[in-house]
Design an enzyme around this catalytic site. Structure first.
Site, PDB file in Angstrom:
ATOM      1  N   ASP A   1       0.969  -1.115   0.073  1.00  0.00           N
ATOM      2  CA  ASP A   1       0.041  -0.110   0.037  1.00  0.00           C
ATOM      3  C   ASP A   1       0.802   1.341  -0.038  1.00  0.00           C
ATOM      4  OD1 ASP A   1      -2.053  -1.612   0.031  1.00  0.00           O
ATOM      5  OD2 ASP A   1      -3.216  -0.727   1.933  1.00  0.00           O
TER       6      ASP A   1
ATOM      7  N   CYS B   1       1.520  -7.277   4.943  1.00  0.00           N
ATOM      8  CA  CYS B   1       0.966  -5.914   4.520  1.00  0.00           C
ATOM      9  C   CYS B   1      -0.713  -5.916   4.599  1.00  0.00           C
ATOM     10  CB  CYS B   1       1.314  -5.318   3.025  1.00  0.00           C
ATOM     11  SG  CYS B   1       1.081  -3.862   2.572  1.00  0.00           S
ATOM     12  N   ASP B   2      -1.260  -4.762   4.403  1.00  0.00           N
ATOM     13  CA  ASP B   2      -2.622  -4.757   4.699  1.00  0.00           C
ATOM     14  C   ASP B   2      -3.565  -5.669   4.194  1.00  0.00           C
ATOM     15  OD1 ASP B   2      -1.579  -2.483   5.894  1.00  0.00           O
ATOM     16  OD2 ASP B   2      -3.050  -1.040   4.785  1.00  0.00           O
ATOM     17  N   LYS B   3      -3.609  -5.726   2.815  1.00  0.00           N
ATOM     18  CA  LYS B   3      -4.617  -6.588   2.136  1.00  0.00           C
ATOM     19  C   LYS B   3      -4.250  -8.199   2.423  1.00  0.00           C
ATOM     20  CE  LYS B   3      -6.477  -2.965   1.184  1.00  0.00           C
ATOM     21  NZ  LYS B   3      -5.351  -2.098   1.813  1.00  0.00           N
TER      22      LYS B   3
ATOM     23  N   SER C   1      -6.855   4.707   4.053  1.00  0.00           N
ATOM     24  CA  SER C   1      -5.819   3.977   4.666  1.00  0.00           C
ATOM     25  C   SER C   1      -6.254   4.035   6.066  1.00  0.00           C
ATOM     26  CB  SER C   1      -4.573   4.581   4.507  1.00  0.00           C
ATOM     27  OG  SER C   1      -3.508   4.413   5.426  1.00  0.00           O
TER      28      SER C   1
END
Length: 561
Positions: A80, A121-123, A469
């Protein structure tokens, strides 16, 4: 013990399969043991994933210690941070589906008996959890951990400080030399962003759902203790294979989903949880929409003083007990379902029985809450019939009214904001950025951080059918549904329309008379659609609305709530 892997290891007709396995170094004595996948996104695409390789290797030792056969494989990770504020961000939410789909493909094709899923990471976090829920095989989730904060001018800093620093330079409040120093100091180690942004929020969700080992979510990426944690995950998944449970569908229930939503609200977590919780529920056949998330957010107090709305970081929360400290406070206050199951097979109440009371500084008891309702609010009204999300943790004002300033894309808005071509009191509207219209539902941190860095975070508001975000703060309303591409009301807003945001009443409205509005709807001409191909073409055809999690398939078999 019945093993799925027997499909590829037993019988004369499986001679070629065993030959392939022998070519991989599988020994005669290994046939008949559980085959355990160890999946991570280890690679060099993001600091979030750089710590996953050693942890995945440690998990192999844990599997082997329980007489299992560890088999490592990897999947994708879209950063991201590096995809932000350009068209590459279209691939971020799409990658969540890629992670889930690719794990499913490998696990089913090779008939592995279970897996340990690492994510950074985020996803990647919801992607791995979605795969666990979809496959419903023995599995343990492990978060790779957050980076340590940097230090700049006597204060802890994060990547968010750098984003907002760009706005501060444009506003004349910081020099470019100072920004360069900040750039060099804000992200000093491997790991994910250290605030209660999306990665840490979803790590807390994993622990609350019972998919992860207690105490794992807030432990920093660089702590050697993570290697021991990974070994324990390898041991535990192999034990679950032999014991027959608990499986993900034993753990992901309506009660545990409500508990996870409460943890998000109580910590002022990422608005992205409003997408990911419905998506995880979808995999097990539970209808848990944005409306269901909203009900939990509305009844849960904000009790953790975490960034971006508060003072503290994941490291600080880890030092005072981590996720367990938050859950203990919520449980004592009566805000959780105590009988939800955890990875150990114990109830949540039993798991938290010996956890210490909140420290009163990072985490408060519910009777001394920072806010009476959660740090994230779902808004509804004539501008968002299907809902919208705003993070209210840290906001000084919860009501805003002003004229719309409409932009047809993130790039148009960024150009105007960078030039300070907007006024105090404006409501900046960015449309055509939804799941289908984007496509890919980009995050707007580049714009929102610029606004905040210019000192305008609560002097203007921003609305979008795109995402934010987890680091976003200020009067920012996103995930508006229906999106513009689905002819939601946001498609018909014009410059100068009065927009009213009321986070206290949980409403979002455009104040235009019905006759004018009806005329606009009749005369509306949609923008010329961009030609799509490849993954974005497929995604745009399949993706569901934000309120349903922006998912791309029909879901798991319906499960009893």
């Amino acid at each position: 013990m019945s093993l799925k892997s027997s499909q590829i290891t037993e019988g004369m007709d499986r001679t070629p399969h065993r030959a392939f396995l022998r070519a991989m170094g599988v020994a005669e004595a290994d046939f008949g043991k559980p085959f355990v996948g160890i999946v991570s996104q280890h690679g060099e695409t993001t600091p979030c994933s750089l710590s996953l390789g050693p942890q995945a290797d440690a998990a192999r030792l844990g599997v082997a210690s329980e007489q299992g056969v560890p088999i490592s494989f990897t999947t994708v990770s879209v950063s991201d941070g590096l995809s932000m504020n350009h068209k590459g961000m279209r691939m971020s939410l799409v990658s969540r589906e890629l992670v889930a789909d690719s794990i499913e493909a490998v696990m089913v094709a090779h008939a592995y008996d279970g897996f340990v899923g690492f994510a950074g990471c985020d996803k990647t976090l919801p992607g791995v959890m979605m795969a666990m829920a979809r496959l419903n095989c023995p599995s343990v989730f492990v978060y790779g951990g957050a980076m340590l904060p940097g230090h700049f001018k006597g204060k802890d800093v994060t990547i968010l400080t750098a984003y907002e620093g760009v706005g501060a330079v444009l506003a004349g409040q910081m020099t470019q030399a100072e920004l360069k120093d900040l750039e060099r100091s804000c992200a000093p180690t491997v790991g994910s962003c250290p605030g209660q942004f999306t990665a840490n929020t979803m790590a807390m969700v994993a622990e609350t759902l019972g998919l992860a080992i207690p105490g794992s979510a807030m432990m920093p990426a660089v702590y050697s203790e993570r290697l021991a944690l990974a070994r324990e995950a390898g041991r535990r998944v192999t034990q679950i294979i032999r014991e027959g449970g608990p499986l993900p569908r034993d753990l992901i229930t309506r009660k545990s989903l409500e508990n996870a939503a409460a943890a998000v609200a109580a910590t002022g977590g990422s608005t992205n949880a409003g997408l990911h919780l419905p998506a995880i529920a979808h995999e097990v056949g539970i209808s848990f929409t944005l409306e269901d998330v909203a009900k939990v957010f509305a009844r849960t107090p904000l009790i953790a003083d975490l960034q971006p709305g508060g003072k503290y970081l994941a490291l600080d929360l880890h030092r005072v007990g981590g996720t367990s400290a938050v859950l203990k406070a919520l449980l004592n206050g009566g805000y959780l379902h105590a009988d939800a199951l955890t990875l150990s097979g114990k109830t949540l109440a039993d798991e938290l029985a010996n956890v210490a009371l909140p420290d009163g500084q990072v985490v408060y008891s519910t009777d001394k809450a920072l806010m009476p309702t959660g740090g994230v609010v779902v808004l509804k009204g004539n501008l968002a019939p299907e809902g919208a999300l705003i993070k209210v943790a840290g906001l000084k004002q919860l009501v805003f009214k002003g004229p719309a300033r409409v932009f047809e894309s993130e790039e148009d808005a960024f150009t105007a904001v960078a030039a300070r071509n907007y006024q105090v009191g404006d409501v900046l509207v960015i449309r055509n950025e939804g799941p289908r219209g984007g496509p890919g539902m980009r995050e707007m941190l580049g714009v929102t951080a610029l606004v905040y860095g210019q000192g305008m975070g609560e002097k203007v508001a921003l609305l979008t059918d795109g995402r934010f975000s987890g680091a976003t703060r200020g009067l920012m309303v996103g995930y508006i549904g229906p999106e513009a591409a689905a002819l939601g009301p946001i498609a018909y807003i014009q410059n100068g329309d009065t927009i009213q945001i009321d986070a206290q009443a949980a409403t979002l409205d455009v104040l235009v008379d019905s006759a004018t509005w009806d005329t606009r709807v009749r005369n509306y001409q949609p923008p010329v659609a961009e030609h799509l191909n490849g993954i974005l073409e497929k995604y745009a055809r399949l993706v569901s609305p934000a309120r349903l999690g922006a998912v791309t398939h029909s879901g798991g078999r319906k499960q009893q709530d």
